[in-house]
Design an enzyme around this catalytic site. Structure first.
Site, PDB file in Angstrom:
ATOM      1  N   ASN A 109      -6.332  55.951   1.638  1.00 56.46           N
ATOM      2  CA  ASN A 109      -5.131  56.783   1.629  1.00 56.46           C
ATOM      3  C   ASN A 109      -5.282  57.842   0.532  1.00 56.46           C
ATOM      4  O   ASN A 109      -5.255  57.514  -0.658  1.00 56.46           O
ATOM      5  CB  ASN A 109      -3.918  55.880   1.364  1.00 56.46           C
ATOM      6  CG  ASN A 109      -2.618  56.660   1.243  1.00 56.46           C
ATOM      7  OD1 ASN A 109      -2.614  57.882   1.147  1.00 56.46           O
ATOM      8  ND2 ASN A 109      -1.507  55.941   1.236  1.00 56.46           N
ATOM      9  N   CYS A 152       3.133  61.888  -0.489  1.00 54.76           N
ATOM     10  CA  CYS A 152       2.174  62.007   0.617  1.00 54.76           C
ATOM     11  C   CYS A 152       2.624  62.996   1.689  1.00 54.76           C
ATOM     12  O   CYS A 152       1.823  63.420   2.521  1.00 54.76           O
ATOM     13  CB  CYS A 152       1.906  60.643   1.233  1.00 54.76           C
ATOM     14  SG  CYS A 152       1.303  59.465   0.020  1.00 54.76           S
ATOM     15  N   HIS A 170      -0.317  60.970   8.628  1.00 51.23           N
ATOM     16  CA  HIS A 170      -0.729  60.621   7.270  1.00 51.23           C
ATOM     17  C   HIS A 170      -1.583  59.360   7.336  1.00 51.23           C
ATOM     18  O   HIS A 170      -1.214  58.371   7.978  1.00 51.23           O
ATOM     19  CB  HIS A 170       0.495  60.403   6.378  1.00 51.23           C
ATOM     20  CG  HIS A 170       0.141  59.828   5.047  1.00 51.23           C
ATOM     21  ND1 HIS A 170      -0.935  60.277   4.309  1.00 51.23           N
ATOM     22  CD2 HIS A 170       0.685  58.806   4.320  1.00 51.23           C
ATOM     23  CE1 HIS A 170      -1.028  59.575   3.196  1.00 51.23           C
ATOM     24  NE2 HIS A 170      -0.063  58.680   3.177  1.00 51.23           N
TER      25      HIS A 170
HETATM   26  N1  COA Z   1      -7.235  40.996  -0.667  1.00 50.05           N
HETATM   27  C1  COA Z   1      -6.912  39.722  -0.362  1.00 50.05           C
HETATM   28  N2  COA Z   1      -5.642  39.266  -0.357  1.00 50.05           N
HETATM   29  C2  COA Z   1      -4.685  40.147  -0.689  1.00 50.05           C
HETATM   30  C3  COA Z   1      -4.962  41.494  -1.025  1.00 50.05           C
HETATM   31  C4  COA Z   1      -6.309  41.895  -1.025  1.00 50.05           C
HETATM   32  N3  COA Z   1      -6.678  43.146  -1.330  1.00 50.05           N
HETATM   33  N4  COA Z   1      -3.798  42.107  -1.314  1.00 50.05           N
HETATM   34  C5  COA Z   1      -2.826  41.204  -1.150  1.00 50.05           C
HETATM   35  N5  COA Z   1      -3.349  40.018  -0.766  1.00 50.05           N
HETATM   36  C6  COA Z   1      -2.662  38.770  -0.483  1.00 50.05           C
HETATM   37  C7  COA Z   1      -1.323  38.682  -1.162  1.00 50.05           C
HETATM   38  O1  COA Z   1      -1.455  38.210  -2.502  1.00 50.05           O
HETATM   39  C8  COA Z   1      -0.612  37.673  -0.290  1.00 50.05           C
HETATM   40  O2  COA Z   1      -1.050  36.391  -0.641  1.00 50.05           O
HETATM   41  P1  COA Z   1      -0.016  35.147  -0.665  1.00 50.05           P
HETATM   42  O3  COA Z   1       0.472  35.041   0.750  1.00 50.05           O
HETATM   43  O4  COA Z   1      -0.867  34.034  -1.106  1.00 50.05           O
HETATM   44  O5  COA Z   1       1.056  35.558  -1.620  1.00 50.05           O
HETATM   45  C9  COA Z   1      -1.145  37.988   1.108  1.00 50.05           C
HETATM   46  O6  COA Z   1      -2.369  38.711   0.909  1.00 50.05           O
HETATM   47  C10 COA Z   1      -0.196  38.814   1.948  1.00 50.05           C
HETATM   48  O7  COA Z   1       0.243  39.911   1.168  1.00 50.05           O
HETATM   49  P2  COA Z   1       1.272  40.936   1.712  1.00 50.05           P
HETATM   50  O8  COA Z   1       1.594  41.917   0.629  1.00 50.05           O
HETATM   51  O9  COA Z   1       2.408  40.184   2.352  1.00 50.05           O
HETATM   52  O10 COA Z   1       0.411  41.627   2.849  1.00 50.05           O
HETATM   53  P3  COA Z   1       0.882  42.620   3.951  1.00 50.05           P
HETATM   54  O11 COA Z   1       0.572  42.018   5.264  1.00 50.05           O
HETATM   55  O12 COA Z   1       2.250  43.172   3.735  1.00 50.05           O
HETATM   56  O13 COA Z   1      -0.141  43.827   3.739  1.00 50.05           O
HETATM   57  C11 COA Z   1      -0.190  46.059   2.847  1.00 50.05           C
HETATM   58  C12 COA Z   1      -0.087  44.585   2.530  1.00 50.05           C
HETATM   59  C13 COA Z   1      -0.084  46.840   1.549  1.00 50.05           C
HETATM   60  C14 COA Z   1      -1.556  46.321   3.483  1.00 50.05           C
HETATM   61  C15 COA Z   1       0.936  46.436   3.833  1.00 50.05           C
HETATM   62  O14 COA Z   1       2.180  45.980   3.351  1.00 50.05           O
HETATM   63  C16 COA Z   1       1.012  47.912   4.071  1.00 50.05           C
HETATM   64  O15 COA Z   1       0.148  48.500   4.668  1.00 50.05           O
HETATM   65  N6  COA Z   1       2.095  48.602   3.621  1.00 50.05           N
HETATM   66  C17 COA Z   1       2.238  50.017   3.725  1.00 50.05           C
HETATM   67  C18 COA Z   1       1.516  50.657   2.567  1.00 50.05           C
HETATM   68  C19 COA Z   1       1.416  52.146   2.697  1.00 50.05           C
HETATM   69  O16 COA Z   1       1.195  52.665   3.751  1.00 50.05           O
HETATM   70  N7  COA Z   1       1.559  52.831   1.585  1.00 50.05           N
HETATM   71  C20 COA Z   1       1.378  54.225   1.494  1.00 50.05           C
HETATM   72  C21 COA Z   1       2.636  54.942   1.326  1.00 50.05           C
HETATM   73  S1  COA Z   1       2.340  56.646   1.279  1.00 50.05           S
END
Ligand code: COA
Length: 317
Positions: free
Chosen positions: A272, A108, A242
């Site tokens: 993204n 990215c 980004h």
């Molecule tokens: N819809 C509903 N629930 C979802 C879901 C979705 N699309 N995706 C995950 N969940 C659930 C998970 O299964 C988890 O459930 P559980 O608690 O029963 O296990 C819960 O939501 C929390 O998941 P988690 O992964 O801890 O969420 P989070 O708060 O970390 O958010 C992201 C996830 C990916 C949004 C976050 O970590 C993030 O933004 N990370 C950075 C990603 C990024 O920028 N990547 C690009 C790099 S270039």
């Protein structure tokens, strides 16, 4: 280096959060709260190279040039249907340019890496007008039954034309090998001699780890560049970050103690789009007349690697 033209193309297929609810255990509220994304544009019948070529032609036209004036093409890309030749070679043929071409894969952060490479080439006098295009289809890297990943991404192509000038005030690139955190692995063709175990798997991402690393590294890059340029945070007209997640953008805005008007965004309707996110947003701002000559713009990206790239440019158009 200075930017003299911009262009962008989005795929035609809009995928809203409601549409995802039809085949995934997810909902609009979860996606919006955690990411800020309401919809994304996803490749369906289009080919990425066609989107990239169209965005390139728009940037070249905006620069008042023709493809014959382009003497180097750098394309930032992570995946497309071709392993070889490079996407930049395909774009060259499609737009009818005649020049050397190279692809760069810094995930990215790739657009900032490509701009930095273009600046070096202009400084060395080896090129006069360089096309820098970022074309990405991250939606083809994820498992569409994995709700934690497929909701995050969108596709698109953004391009700029750069030439010699005083538009790049400073830049900073960093790489810290963290393969476990975010990767996508594909197997190659088998041979009679391969004895190692190889696995092909969709993208893997440790979301929480990426989130933390992204906020910390982008904030550090921004602080370093502001101090190097002798600027305070409010001297920057726009922070074009980004577009991975609104929460990451908001965390950086809070850290800089700036309101969100400094942080234009497209992640809400594009998702993204990997290295294309910054040039897509830059073109949108430019075409909406939101950039004035003399404005200072700070661009900052992070991605798999873990790579970061940031730069401050002055708008000279
Ligand atoms: N819809 C509903 N629930 C979802 C879901 C979705 N699309 N995706 C995950 N969940 C659930 C998970 O299964 C988890 O459930 P559980 O608690 O029963 O296990 C819960 O939501 C929390 O998941 P988690 O992964 O801890 O969420 P989070 O708060 O970390 O958010 C992201 C996830 C990916 C949004 C976050 O970590 C993030 O933004 N990370 C950075 C990603 C990024 O920028 N990547 C690009 C790099 S270039």
């Amino acid at each position: 280096m200075k930017i003299i033209g911009t262009g962008r193309v989005h795929p035609s297929q809009v995928v809203t959060n409601d549409m995802l609810e039809k085949f995934l255990d997810t909902n609009d509220e979860w996606i919006k709260t955690r990411t800020g994304i309401a919809e994304r544009r996803v490749i369906s019948s289009e080919r990425l190279e066609d989107l990239a070529a169209e965005a390139s032609l728009k940037a070249i036209e905006d620069a008042g040039l023709t493809p014959a004036d382009i003497d180097y093409i750098i394309c930032s890309n992570v995946v497309n249907e071709y392993i070889t030749p490079s996407l930049s070679c395909i774009i060259q043929g499609a737009i009818g340019a005649r020049c050397a071409c190279i692809d760069v894969n810094a995930a990215c952060s790739g657009f900032i890496y490509a701009l930095d490479m273009a600046d070096d080439r202009l400084k060395s006098g080896k090129a006069k007008n360089i096309l820098v295009v970022a074309a990405e289809e991250p939606t083809r890297m994820v498992d569409w039954s994995d709700r934690s990943l497929c909701v995050l991404f969108g596709d698109g192509a953004g391009a700029v034309v750069v030439t010699q000038g005083e538009g790049l005030l400073c830049s900073r690139l960093t790489t810290q090998s963290k393969v476990d955190c975010l990767h996508y692995v594909r197997t190659l063709e088998p041979t009679p001699y391969i004895t190692k175990v190889e696995n092909s798997a969709p993208m893997y991402m440790n979301g929480k780890e990426v989130f933390k690393t992204a906020v910390l590294s982008s904030s550090r890059d921004i602080k370093t560049l502001l101090s190097r340029a002798g600027l305070k945070p409010s001297d920057i007209k726009y922070y074009i970050l980004h577009q991975a997640n609104m929460r990451i953008i908001e965390a950086i805005a809070n850290w800089l103690k700036l309101d969100m008007s400094y942080f234009p965004h497209n992640v809400d309707y594009c998702g993204n789009t990997s290295s294309a996110s910054i040039p897509l947003l830059l073109d949108e701002l430019a075409r909406e007349g939101k950039l004035q000559k003399g404005d200072k713009i700070l661009m900052s990206a992070f991605g798999a690697g873990f790579t970061t790239g940031a730069c401050i440019i002055e708008w000279t158009k």
